[in-house]
Scaffold this motif. Structure first.
Motif, PDB file in Angstrom:
ATOM      1  N   SER A  41       9.084 -22.996  40.456  1.00 40.83           N
ATOM      2  CA  SER A  41      10.138 -22.224  39.789  1.00 40.83           C
ATOM      3  C   SER A  41      11.520 -22.461  40.381  1.00 40.83           C
ATOM      4  O   SER A  41      12.534 -22.177  39.739  1.00 40.83           O
ATOM      5  CB  SER A  41       9.810 -20.730  39.863  1.00 40.83           C
ATOM      6  N   ARG A  42      11.605 -22.982  41.610  1.00 39.48           N
ATOM      7  CA  ARG A  42      12.899 -23.174  42.263  1.00 39.48           C
ATOM      8  C   ARG A  42      13.511 -24.545  41.983  1.00 39.48           C
ATOM      9  O   ARG A  42      14.621 -24.825  42.439  1.00 39.48           O
ATOM     10  CB  ARG A  42      12.746 -23.023  43.784  1.00 39.48           C
ATOM     11  N   SER A  43      12.803 -25.404  41.280  1.00 32.16           N
ATOM     12  CA  SER A  43      13.235 -26.789  41.115  1.00 32.16           C
ATOM     13  C   SER A  43      13.691 -27.068  39.692  1.00 32.16           C
ATOM     14  O   SER A  43      13.507 -26.258  38.781  1.00 32.16           O
ATOM     15  CB  SER A  43      12.076 -27.732  41.460  1.00 32.16           C
ATOM     16  N   GLY A  93      11.010 -26.595  37.069  1.00 30.73           N
ATOM     17  CA  GLY A  93      10.541 -25.286  36.652  1.00 30.73           C
ATOM     18  C   GLY A  93      11.590 -24.317  36.166  1.00 30.73           C
ATOM     19  O   GLY A  93      11.285 -23.418  35.383  1.00 30.73           O
ATOM     20  N   MET A  94      12.834 -24.472  36.611  1.00 31.81           N
ATOM     21  CA  MET A  94      13.836 -23.465  36.264  1.00 31.81           C
ATOM     22  C   MET A  94      14.322 -23.627  34.830  1.00 31.81           C
ATOM     23  O   MET A  94      14.313 -24.721  34.264  1.00 31.81           O
ATOM     24  CB  MET A  94      15.017 -23.520  37.240  1.00 31.81           C
ATOM     25  N   ALA A  95      14.721 -22.500  34.250  1.00 30.34           N
ATOM     26  CA  ALA A  95      15.251 -22.514  32.890  1.00 30.34           C
ATOM     27  C   ALA A  95      16.634 -23.150  32.883  1.00 30.34           C
ATOM     28  O   ALA A  95      17.324 -23.215  33.905  1.00 30.34           O
ATOM     29  CB  ALA A  95      15.316 -21.090  32.347  1.00 30.34           C
ATOM     30  N   GLY A  96      17.035 -23.637  31.710  1.00 28.06           N
ATOM     31  CA  GLY A  96      18.366 -24.201  31.582  1.00 28.06           C
ATOM     32  C   GLY A  96      19.431 -23.147  31.803  1.00 28.06           C
ATOM     33  O   GLY A  96      19.212 -21.955  31.596  1.00 28.06           O
ATOM     34  N   GLU A 113      11.361 -27.426  47.649  1.00 25.95           N
ATOM     35  CA  GLU A 113      10.741 -27.481  46.329  1.00 25.95           C
ATOM     36  C   GLU A 113      11.446 -28.485  45.417  1.00 25.95           C
ATOM     37  O   GLU A 113      10.803 -29.147  44.602  1.00 25.95           O
ATOM     38  CB  GLU A 113      10.739 -26.095  45.682  1.00 25.95           C
ATOM     39  N   GLU A 114      12.758 -28.626  45.558  1.00 27.98           N
ATOM     40  CA  GLU A 114      13.459 -29.618  44.746  1.00 27.98           C
ATOM     41  C   GLU A 114      13.028 -31.029  45.127  1.00 27.98           C
ATOM     42  O   GLU A 114      12.811 -31.886  44.258  1.00 27.98           O
ATOM     43  CB  GLU A 114      14.972 -29.459  44.921  1.00 27.98           C
ATOM     44  N   LEU A 115      12.889 -31.280  46.417  1.00 35.05           N
ATOM     45  CA  LEU A 115      12.407 -32.588  46.855  1.00 35.05           C
ATOM     46  C   LEU A 115      10.978 -32.824  46.375  1.00 35.05           C
ATOM     47  O   LEU A 115      10.616 -33.932  45.963  1.00 35.05           O
ATOM     48  CB  LEU A 115      12.476 -32.683  48.383  1.00 35.05           C
ATOM     49  N   MET A 116      10.164 -31.776  46.413  1.00 35.78           N
ATOM     50  CA  MET A 116       8.788 -31.886  45.944  1.00 35.78           C
ATOM     51  C   MET A 116       8.745 -32.262  44.465  1.00 35.78           C
ATOM     52  O   MET A 116       7.947 -33.109  44.043  1.00 35.78           O
ATOM     53  CB  MET A 116       8.063 -30.552  46.163  1.00 35.78           C
ATOM     54  N   HIS A 129      10.592 -27.134  27.541  1.00 36.62           N
ATOM     55  CA  HIS A 129       9.528 -26.130  27.643  1.00 36.62           C
ATOM     56  C   HIS A 129       8.898 -26.247  29.025  1.00 36.62           C
ATOM     57  O   HIS A 129       8.206 -27.220  29.325  1.00 36.62           O
ATOM     58  CB  HIS A 129       8.485 -26.381  26.554  1.00 36.62           C
ATOM     59  N   ARG A 130       9.130 -25.268  29.883  1.00 29.85           N
ATOM     60  CA  ARG A 130       8.727 -25.355  31.288  1.00 29.85           C
ATOM     61  C   ARG A 130       7.843 -24.191  31.719  1.00 29.85           C
ATOM     62  O   ARG A 130       7.863 -23.800  32.879  1.00 29.85           O
ATOM     63  CB  ARG A 130       9.977 -25.393  32.171  1.00 29.85           C
ATOM     64  N   ARG A 131       7.067 -23.642  30.795  1.00 23.83           N
ATOM     65  CA  ARG A 131       6.274 -22.459  31.129  1.00 23.83           C
ATOM     66  C   ARG A 131       5.308 -22.735  32.276  1.00 23.83           C
ATOM     67  O   ARG A 131       5.225 -21.961  33.237  1.00 23.83           O
ATOM     68  CB  ARG A 131       5.486 -21.991  29.897  1.00 23.83           C
ATOM     69  N   ALA A 132       4.582 -23.834  32.210  1.00 24.61           N
ATOM     70  CA  ALA A 132       3.594 -24.128  33.246  1.00 24.61           C
ATOM     71  C   ALA A 132       4.267 -24.536  34.550  1.00 24.61           C
ATOM     72  O   ALA A 132       3.866 -24.097  35.631  1.00 24.61           O
ATOM     73  CB  ALA A 132       2.650 -25.227  32.771  1.00 24.61           C
ATOM     74  N   ASP A 133       5.308 -25.380  34.474  1.00 23.87           N
ATOM     75  CA  ASP A 133       6.012 -25.807  35.684  1.00 23.87           C
ATOM     76  C   ASP A 133       6.565 -24.603  36.440  1.00 23.87           C
ATOM     77  O   ASP A 133       6.575 -24.577  37.671  1.00 23.87           O
ATOM     78  CB  ASP A 133       7.168 -26.744  35.323  1.00 23.87           C
ATOM     79  N   ARG A 134       7.029 -23.606  35.669  1.00 24.84           N
ATOM     80  CA  ARG A 134       7.669 -22.444  36.282  1.00 24.84           C
ATOM     81  C   ARG A 134       6.695 -21.630  37.118  1.00 24.84           C
ATOM     82  O   ARG A 134       7.099 -20.930  38.041  1.00 24.84           O
ATOM     83  CB  ARG A 134       8.287 -21.583  35.172  1.00 24.84           C
ATOM     84  N   THR A 135       5.407 -21.707  36.819  1.00 29.62           N
ATOM     85  CA  THR A 135       4.432 -20.931  37.581  1.00 29.62           C
ATOM     86  C   THR A 135       4.163 -21.538  38.953  1.00 29.62           C
ATOM     87  O   THR A 135       3.594 -20.871  39.818  1.00 29.62           O
ATOM     88  CB  THR A 135       3.099 -20.828  36.814  1.00 29.62           C
TER      89      THR A 135
END
Length: 523
Positions: free
Chosen positions: A147-149, A152-155, A323-326, A138-144
């Motif tokens: 979203s590129r990491s 945040g991204m969906a499976g 963003e992935e490194l972050m 469940h990544r609703r908050a992370d995605r906001t």
């Protein structure tokens, strides 16, 4: 009853919902009256459609309540669900509130989020359902925010592609090959602590700095600026963590109704992105894309260099890389400093465990034929026991829009977020014998269960790093990072409790203590 500090916030949310419903009805009513009066049928139809959408939203909310009323949990309110129960101890004490709900309602607790957000079921045990591939995190908050990491991204295919780039650097072999980096950073802090006075109060800050420096040096190699302003960096990371955590359990509209928070997280994001962007640029300038190192394939690509090499080789945009490194730094910095702080506290209260750990470290060192003897098994058990009792990320969640799940003989409808409350899991007496006791020996693989009982004392019994295809990609690094510093501390210091220091805990993505009530006394 919610905490006093959250009552005005909950009142504001109720007012926003009430104002939204009232405004919708007024607009629909006025539009319908205008359309009928002027015989403007399009206006009348639009007004009816607006009112119909509101009716559908209300019916959906009531259906949500009815379809889950067979599940144990507190009675929800229409607008805010069970937010007042969840915020009983304030926003930073949600893990305490969930523990209280489990104490009252049992191993499975249903609670509803605010209107417009998915309902939750919290478990105080690890269910096999959590390992099912069809349940996504469940990544609703992370995605906001990210979203590129991976955070945040969906499976799916994109997620798998990102994970395939990162995972080889995070395997047991990949972490072991660069373990010297973790030791070098840890040695710097151990040397510092040897020269501080008895009244030194900077241990908590040092542990956070150590965690960021360890992660960054491991991930970025020589391109990490060890002279970076870590305090400003921490503040920015903390602001991002706080905002992701805040959005996870608050109404969907909080992103827009608090412009100051929005500006703050944007500034923090840009601050961290600028720092990491410079890291990527330094690597690209030092090893240009045309260099053969960037064209490596096969085994060379899988094992060569550090993670930053792999990220700069990946066919991603500059924003994706940063963003992935972050996300990797955010996912590990505060959690691992918290694990170390709690491990030190528990060791300070148990000199027997301290002494046993030192003996096993010395025995491992003397038995090693050459080079690094590797992580001491007993120190690893100390880390596991700390993770069991004090999980740095208090809860993880899974979600499916399509499949129902059966738990405790009860059907959980699709669209429900299923999370496991790690504090409750780790201290569940039905899973762990003497669950309140700090006992690293419980994870000894050679220990036999008493009286033929089923053995539950494994890390799989509480899943501190998540479950299924989206478990924490950096779990091996996190373990090794903690083991290395803890080993060096035990070799060089006695850990003594400071009982006069009062510690407060605040929960964002991870738990952050206000202080570490121990003193490191050189041996």
């Amino acid at each position: 009853m919610s905490a006093p500090s959250t009552r005005p916030l909950l009142s504001l949310y109720r007012a926003i919902y009430a104002a939204g419903v009232t405004a919708t009805l007024l607009v629909a009513g006025f539009g319908l009256w205008t359309g009928l009066s002027l015989r403007s049928w399009p206006v009348a139809l639009v007004s009816v459609a607006v009112a119909g959408l509101l009716v559908l939203a209300v019916r959906r909310r009531l259906t949500e309540f009815r379809s889950r009323r067979h599940l144990p949990g507190p009675k929800p309110s229409f607008f805010l669900g069970n937010m007042s129960d969840l915020l009983l101890h304030g926003h930073g004490g949600r893990h305490e509130s969930l523990q209280a709900l489990h104490d009252e309602y049992g191993p499975l607790v249903r609670f509803h989020a605010a209107w417009g957000s998915a309902p939750f079921v919290s478990l105080s045990y690890v269910s096999p359902n959590l390992l099912r591939k069809e349940l996504d995190s469940h990544r609703r908050a992370d995605r906001t925010v990210l979203s590129r990491s991976l955070m945040g991204m969906a499976g799916g295919e994109l997620h798998q592609t990102h994970r395939q780039v990162i995972a080889p650097s995070m395997t047991f072999r990949g972490v072991s090959e660069r373990g010297y980096v973790l030791k070098d950073v840890s040695d710097r802090y151990v040397d510092k602590w040897k020269h501080v006075d008895e009244g030194y109060e900077g241990l908590q800050s040092d542990l956070r700095d150590w965690s960021v420096n360890c992660l960054s040096a491991f991930l970025f190699g020589d391109d990490w600026d060890v002279g970076a302003d870590l305090h400003a960096y921490h503040r920015a990371l903390s602001a991002i963590e706080e905002e992701v955590s805040f959005r996870a359990f608050h109404p969907f509209f909080v992103r827009w109704v608090f412009p100051r928070r929005r500006r703050r997280v944007r500034a923090a994001y840009h601050r961290v992105a600028a720092e990491l962007g410079e890291v990527v640029t330094r690597r690209e300038q030092r090893i240009p894309a045309a260099c053969p190192a960037h064209g490596a394939t096969g085994a060379a690509a899988a094992t060569g260099g550090d993670l930053l090499d792999r990220v700069t080789r990946a066919p991603w945009s500059a924003e994706d890389r940063v963003e992935e490194l972050m996300s990797l730094i955010l996912g590990g910095a505060d959690p691992m400093s918290y694990v170390l702080s709690q491990a030190l506290v528990m060791l300070s209260l148990d000199p027997h465990v301290q002494e046993k750990a030192r003996k096993t470290i010395e025995a491992s060192s003397s038995c090693a034929q050459e080079g690094d003897p590797g992580p001491d098994p007993y120190v690893r058990n100390i880390v596991y026991e700390t993770l069991r009792m004090f999980p740095p990320v208090p809860f993880s969640a899974k979600f499916s829009d399509e499949r129902a799940v059966v738990e405790q003989g009860m059907s959980i409808p699709p669209g429900t977020v299923i999370m496991w409350m790690k504090n409750a899991v780790g201290k569940n007496p039905e899973i762990f014998r003497e669950a309140e006791r700090f006992n690293p020996d419980r994870f000894d693989p050679e220990r036999f269960p008493a009286d033929g009982e089923k053995r539950n004392d494994t890390i799989s019994s509480f899943l501190p790093f998540g479950a299924g295809p989206r478990h924490c990609v950096g779990n091996r690094l996190a373990e090794q990072q903690c083991i290395v510093l803890l080993t060096e501390i035990l070799k060089n210091f006695h850990v003594v409790p400071l009982r006069h220091i009062k510690v407060q805990f605040h929960s964002t993505i991870s738990v952050v203590p206000s202080a570490v009530p121990v003193r490191l006394v050189p041996r």
